[in-house]
Design an enzyme around this catalytic site. Structure first.
Site, PDB file in Angstrom:
ATOM      1  N   GLU A 117       0.788  -1.473   0.084  1.00 22.27           N
ATOM      2  CA  GLU A 117       0.011  -0.071  -0.102  1.00 22.27           C
ATOM      3  C   GLU A 117       0.845   1.270  -0.048  1.00 22.27           C
ATOM      4  O   GLU A 117       0.597   2.217  -0.734  1.00 22.27           O
ATOM      5  CB  GLU A 117      -0.877  -0.092   1.263  1.00 22.27           C
ATOM      6  CG  GLU A 117      -1.663   1.242   1.230  1.00 22.27           C
ATOM      7  CD  GLU A 117      -2.826   1.005   2.502  1.00 22.27           C
ATOM      8  OE1 GLU A 117      -3.328   2.046   2.943  1.00 22.27           O
ATOM      9  OE2 GLU A 117      -3.197  -0.131   2.942  1.00 22.27           O
ATOM     10  N   ASP A 118       1.949   1.187   0.591  1.00 19.99           N
ATOM     11  CA  ASP A 118       2.778   2.577   1.023  1.00 19.99           C
ATOM     12  C   ASP A 118       4.144   2.583   0.303  1.00 19.99           C
ATOM     13  O   ASP A 118       4.683   3.594   0.713  1.00 19.99           O
ATOM     14  CB  ASP A 118       2.832   2.759   2.628  1.00 19.99           C
ATOM     15  CG  ASP A 118       1.371   2.890   3.180  1.00 19.99           C
ATOM     16  OD1 ASP A 118       0.772   3.561   2.486  1.00 19.99           O
ATOM     17  OD2 ASP A 118       1.455   2.568   4.445  1.00 19.99           O
TER      18      ASP A 118
END
Length: 736
Positions: A76-77
């Site tokens: 996600e990051d």
């Protein structure tokens, strides 16, 4: 920040066979992937996944779960991909990490739909593997522990989401320790003054009653030991949020609570549990109605214990929970207790899931809710399923059905099978005919009478308490009126495209269904027809470059009250009392969806306020009338969809304009009643435009009051306060 060797040591304490190479590889990979990223606290971002992993090591979870916790944010990051995780750590861990990853490029028009869609993705992943849930709950717990570093404007939203979703979800999975901490952390940020007050009172009570608690512990332990029962007795105190919730639910003061302190007795066997109850009930008087046996009938989340309350030493009411060590483990760790290592060997995946009734319930619930609902409905129904305490009822053949407290035979019917609920027409409770809206009690035997071809009334949706029943009723009634709403929606959408100067084509609309979070064109049209979706959002989904032009209105002279003339670039100016009568407000308020130089007014007999879903009705030669969607007057236009205009409020927060609303109050005919009602309205900074009295009897008067309020929240606050006054028998809003 936890060191690499510390992570390995934590796992090896309970699992000497842990895969040290795998753990080290995950540590190094996540550290490099997150690089120089920082948290709101200023700490390295990598410290967060390590703390999540540490929480899970306290639950003694398997290597794959710990590694997934370390990696849970990398897709996600960072620039990491699912394919890379699969290649380096295997598809099992890749699947877990992917289940924890929000949908990055979720192209939805509505932010609420995007939030709900991400939650749906998470729970569908949980249905495949419960370990996704364990990592997510640990992730949320660490985020709540550090919430004070987050900007103030985000704290309330995160805390409320935790209280609404994640804390009850932990409770449903039997993880009571985690639920308590999540609730208290949320409570602390949402209501800091109430939290501080209860904490102070609990601390004062702890210091005052410390000796009494120690005395009761000692007397109870000595009494059990004298009977040859080996037991561990410990006193405990309720958590602040639990105290607050009980005070709110029962409308009582802190001093009126009788069960802030309780005692837990942990013994070696189930037989010993019942022996303890025999000893306690023989020595001390039992408080009637406070005995519950969750050993013979476990809760849905696998919780087992015997609860009783007695009048103990010093005439002190003592609440007791009696359970075995194994039951204590499940009460503390819930579903995670089914993933413990036995003799240093990891439980296989069947052990992780197959032994837990809580997980079986969750998986069935998710599968049921996922059928055909919008993301927003999925989120709503999931909340319904999570919150309630339970009652246990039986079918005539002896099948046990667990339902939320407050459930009705309608909920029971849908819990048996959707077809049974859809065709239900009557019920017998314990052999006697009873209304379908009767509240079920523990131990009731329920028999449902059915009629083929029956369609559940739409009104049932607001009367049931289970997500399954509400979802099924909504689906059935949706199908029953689908064509009607779809036809109206088609008219509204077609006109919206015409006003935008864009061609309407169903194939183009079909191509953007994912952006609207709907499965079919019919679903979109029906949603617009029902007022659940704004037609402008449909145009924007098909033509992203489309910028909706605001058409707003300006008040005409005072001699034409209630009417507004359309003027491009001006605002919708409402009459507001001033020192010299009604004045124009310089801060205009636009309504979207209106076009052309047509006079506009609010509906008579009630008006509309921001927060209402509104529609415009076009009357040729006269103009446009704005109605709230719930107005009964709209039924007169059901057969004239060409007159319907899709409009909505477009108001910046913090603006304080006044809008017309009407309420009807039934009040006791006594001196001071009108003064009390006027004071409530005045205290809420609302205006009274007009009052009409009508005598109902010698004891009651009906007052019809025209108000000016800021918005729906403002109006509801006034109504709620009025209902709490002793001189008021009834308050209802009038909807045009």
């Amino acid at each position: 920040m936890m060191r690499q060797y510390e992570l390995v040591d934590r796992v090896r304490r309970y699992n000497p066979q842990a895969d040290e190479v795998l753990l080290n590889r995950a540590y190094v990979y996540a550290m490099k992937a997150h690089g120089a990223q920082k948290r709101a606290s200023g700490d390295p971002y990598f410290s967060h996944p390590l703390e999540v992993a540490a929480i899970l090591t306290d639950m003694k979870l398997d290597d794959a779960t710990i590694v997934s916790a370390v990696l849970h944010d990398v897709i996600e990051d960072t620039d990491s991909t699912r394919e890379e995780i699969d290649r380096l750590f295997g598809p099992d861990i890749g699947r877990l990490v992917d289940g924890l990853t929000k949908l990055k490029k979720l192209d939805l028009v509505s932010k609420r739909a995007a939030h709900a869609e991400n939650f749906r993705k998470l729970l569908l992943a949980v249905a495949e593997d419960v370990r996704v849930l364990l990592v997510k709950l640990a992730d949320r717990l660490h985020n709540m522990r550090t919430l004070h570093f987050v900007p103030a404007e985000k704290r309330a939203r995160i805390a409320e989401e935790t209280l609404d979703i994640y804390a009850p979800l932990a409770g449903r999975m039997g993880m009571q320790g985690m639920r308590d901490e999540l609730e208290d952390l949320s409570f602390k940020h949402l209501m800091p003054d109430a939290y501080a007050m209860i904490q102070t009172r609990l601390e004062d009570l702890r210091q005052k009653n410390g000796k009494i608690i120690a005395t009761i512990e000692r007397e109870l332990a000595d009494e059990l030991a004298a009977r040859g029962i080996k037991a561990h007795v410990e006193g405990r105190q309720k958590q602040p949020y639990s105290v607050w919730r009980k005070m709110e639910r029962k409308s009582i003061a802190f001093e009126q609570l009788s069960d802030i302190f309780g005692f837990r007795v942990v013994v070696q066997s189930v037989e010993d549990c019942y022996r303890v109850i025999g000893v306690v009930h023989t020595k001390w008087a039992v408080v009637p109605g406070r005995f519950k046996d969750y050993i013979s009938t476990p809760k849905q989340n696998d919780y087992q214990s015997i609860h009783t309350t007695v009048v103990g030493p010093g005439r002190q009411r003592v609440e007791l929970q009696v359970r075995t060590e194994a039951m204590q483990d499940i009460a503390r760790n819930g579903i995670a207790a089914h993933a413990l290592y036995k003799d240093g060997v990891a439980a296989d995946r069947e052990t992780l899931t197959g032994e837990s009734r809580a997980y079986q319930w969750l998986r069935r619930t998710i599968e049921m809710l996922a059928e055909g609902d919008t993301p927003e409905e999925f989120l709503e129904h999931t909340k319904l399923e999570l919150f309630h305490d339970q009652v246990f009822c039986f079918t005539p053949k002896g099948r046990l059905i667990a339902l939320p407290r407050g459930a009705t035979p309608i909920d029971f019917a849908y819990a048996v099978h959707t077809d049974v609920g859809d065709s239900a027409v009557g019920a017998k409770i314990n052999g006697l005919h009873a209304p379908l809206l009767s509240e079920l009690q523990n131990g009731d035997e329920v028999e449902i009478a059915r009629a083929e071809g029956q369609v559940p009334p739409a009104a049932w949706e607001g009367l049931v308490v289970t997500g399954k029943a509400r979802s099924a009723i909504r689906r059935a009634t949706r199908e029953a009126v689908r064509s009607q709403y779809a036809g109206l929606g088609r008219q509204i959408v077609t006109r919206a495209f015409e006003r935008a100067g864009k061609p309407y084509a169903e194939d183009k609309l079909k191509a953007v269904l994912p952006r609207l979070a709907r499965a079919s064109v019919e679903d979109v049209l029906a949603a617009v027809g029902r007022g659940e979706m704004f037609s402008g959002d449909v145009v924007k989904a098909v033509y992203p470059e489309f910028m909706e032009e605001r058409k707003t209105a300006q008040a005409r002279p005072r001699g034409e009250p209630g009417w507004f003339g359309m003027k491009k670039g001006a605002g919708l100016v409402f009459k507001i009392p001033g020192e010299g009568g009604y004045e124009q407000n310089q801060n205009s308020i636009p309504i979207r969806g209106l076009q052309g130089d047509l006079p506009v007014r609010f509906a008579p007999n009630g008006g509309a306020v921001p927060g209402d879903r509104i529609v415009g009705i076009l009357t040729p030669g006269e103009g446009i009338t704005i109605y709230p969607i719930q107005s009964p007057a709209l039924t007169a236009f059901d057969e004239q969809p060409e007159r319907w205009l899709d409009v909505r409020w477009d108001i910046d927060e913090g603006r304080h304009e006044f809008f017309p609303a009407r309420i009807v109050i039934t009040a006791i005919n006594e001196p001071g009643a009108l003064g009390t009602i006027s004071s409530v309205i005045g205290d809420h900074a609302a205006n009274i435009d007009n009052i009409v009295f009508r005598p109902l009897s010698a004891d009651f008067r009906e007052m019809t009051i025209d108000l000016e309020v800021n918005d729906l929240k403002h109006l509801n606050a006034i109504i709620s306060n009025l209902r709490s006054r002793s001189v008021v028998s009834k308050v209802e809003r009038v909807n045009g």
